[in-house]
Design a protein around this motif. Sequence first.
Motif, PDB file in Angstrom:
ATOM      1  N   LYS A  13      -3.763   2.941 -10.199  1.00 25.34           N
ATOM      2  CA  LYS A  13      -4.959   2.469 -10.907  1.00 25.34           C
ATOM      3  C   LYS A  13      -4.852   2.742 -12.400  1.00 25.34           C
ATOM      4  CE  LYS A  13      -7.989   4.644  -8.330  1.00 25.34           C
ATOM      5  NZ  LYS A  13      -9.321   5.147  -7.930  1.00 25.34           N
ATOM      6  N   LYS A  14      -4.403   3.934 -12.758  1.00 24.90           N
ATOM      7  CA  LYS A  14      -4.262   4.297 -14.170  1.00 24.90           C
ATOM      8  C   LYS A  14      -3.256   3.379 -14.870  1.00 24.90           C
ATOM      9  CE  LYS A  14      -5.479   9.197 -13.700  1.00 24.90           C
ATOM     10  NZ  LYS A  14      -4.971  10.597 -13.746  1.00 24.90           N
ATOM     11  N   LYS A  25      -4.797  -0.088 -15.355  1.00 24.97           N
ATOM     12  CA  LYS A  25      -5.741  -0.045 -16.475  1.00 24.97           C
ATOM     13  C   LYS A  25      -5.013  -0.028 -17.804  1.00 24.97           C
ATOM     14  CE  LYS A  25      -9.115   2.818 -16.582  1.00 24.97           C
ATOM     15  NZ  LYS A  25      -9.866   4.092 -16.526  1.00 24.97           N
ATOM     16  N   MET A  45      -4.842  -3.399 -20.347  1.00 26.38           N
ATOM     17  CA  MET A  45      -5.638  -3.230 -21.567  1.00 26.38           C
ATOM     18  C   MET A  45      -4.914  -3.828 -22.773  1.00 26.38           C
ATOM     19  SD  MET A  45      -7.277   0.270 -23.162  1.00 26.38           S
ATOM     20  CE  MET A  45      -8.131   0.630 -21.621  1.00 26.38           C
ATOM     21  N   ILE A  83     -10.129  -5.210 -19.553  1.00 23.83           N
ATOM     22  CA  ILE A  83     -10.642  -3.893 -19.214  1.00 23.83           C
ATOM     23  C   ILE A  83     -10.865  -3.832 -17.703  1.00 23.83           C
ATOM     24  CG2 ILE A  83     -12.445  -2.189 -19.598  1.00 23.83           C
ATOM     25  CD1 ILE A  83     -10.768  -2.866 -22.067  1.00 23.83           C
ATOM     26  N   LEU A  84     -10.213  -2.885 -17.044  1.00 24.49           N
ATOM     27  CA  LEU A  84     -10.360  -2.699 -15.607  1.00 24.49           C
ATOM     28  C   LEU A  84     -11.165  -1.434 -15.351  1.00 24.49           C
ATOM     29  CD1 LEU A  84      -7.955  -4.714 -15.878  1.00 24.49           C
ATOM     30  CD2 LEU A  84      -6.952  -3.630 -13.862  1.00 24.49           C
ATOM     31  N   TYR A  85     -12.161  -1.539 -14.493  1.00 26.37           N
ATOM     32  CA  TYR A  85     -13.045  -0.416 -14.207  1.00 26.37           C
ATOM     33  C   TYR A  85     -12.563   0.327 -12.966  1.00 26.37           C
ATOM     34  CZ  TYR A  85     -16.059  -2.757 -17.551  1.00 26.37           C
ATOM     35  OH  TYR A  85     -16.548  -3.352 -18.689  1.00 26.37           O
ATOM     36  N   ASP A  86     -12.236   1.589 -13.155  1.00 24.66           N
ATOM     37  CA  ASP A  86     -11.676   2.430 -12.098  1.00 24.66           C
ATOM     38  C   ASP A  86     -12.802   3.041 -11.267  1.00 24.66           C
ATOM     39  OD1 ASP A  86     -10.425   4.270 -10.503  1.00 24.66           O
ATOM     40  OD2 ASP A  86      -9.411   5.336 -12.108  1.00 24.66           O
TER      41      ASP A  86
END
Length: 252
Positions: free
Chosen positions: A129-130, A133, A137, A142-145
């Motif tokens: 996930k990190k 993101k 970016m 923008i990805l919301y974790d």
Amino acid sequence: MKLEELINKHYNQLNANDFHIWNYISNNKHECQKMAIDQLAYKCNVSRTTILRFAQKISLKGYSELKLYLKLENEEKKISTNETEMVCETYLRVIKNIKDKDCTELFKKIDSARNIFIYGVGMVQSSIKKELKRIFMTAGKILYDLSGYKESEISLSMANSDDLFIIISVSGENDFIIDFASKLKVRNIPILSITKMKENTLAQMSDYNLYISSVTFLDTLKDVSYDSVTSYFILVEILFFKYIEYLKEKGE
């Protein structure tokens, strides 16, 4: 595309006979590769027409193409028992699969999504996930974790069909994730799943699928099992560069 991918993709079109056929094939891939259609029909206790229809339901032209898929997959599994070679073979499979995959529809959704949420439980999923993101970016996305059950439930109340949920699950069979995906489907919210290359419930429920190949070593020097997870990061990076190419072509 692998046979497991085709089963996941066309899962809702298959009936009990089709699943019976697939169960036999998946457990006897080497034997089925050499069988005539009448032999497989006899083994599965169905008609040759049922076998043919099964192949067509998963988008194959016929039984000959089904046997070709089996032949190619069986050849891929003939890899060395040397750990280094096994890992390298795994990486090469992941690279080839994502390189050859048509991601146009997925990229259109990523491009148009109002919000993109990422969900996954576990240390490996957290790292992926990190990386997702961080890397997206740089393309202005923008990805919301979503890091917990509570956050996922809150996001569900806010989301709609203009959003995209990326769900990372190694097995694709986690009970909470399946329940969460079911709630997304009821609301017609698109899902991209990232799972191991195998038939699994999450992939079958998802609108878009990405797969990784991995290898588990059960006998390391310290007698502790080790799972190779680099395939996930290879997948993510190549996906990102394919997305950049998509944006460039779109701009032209």
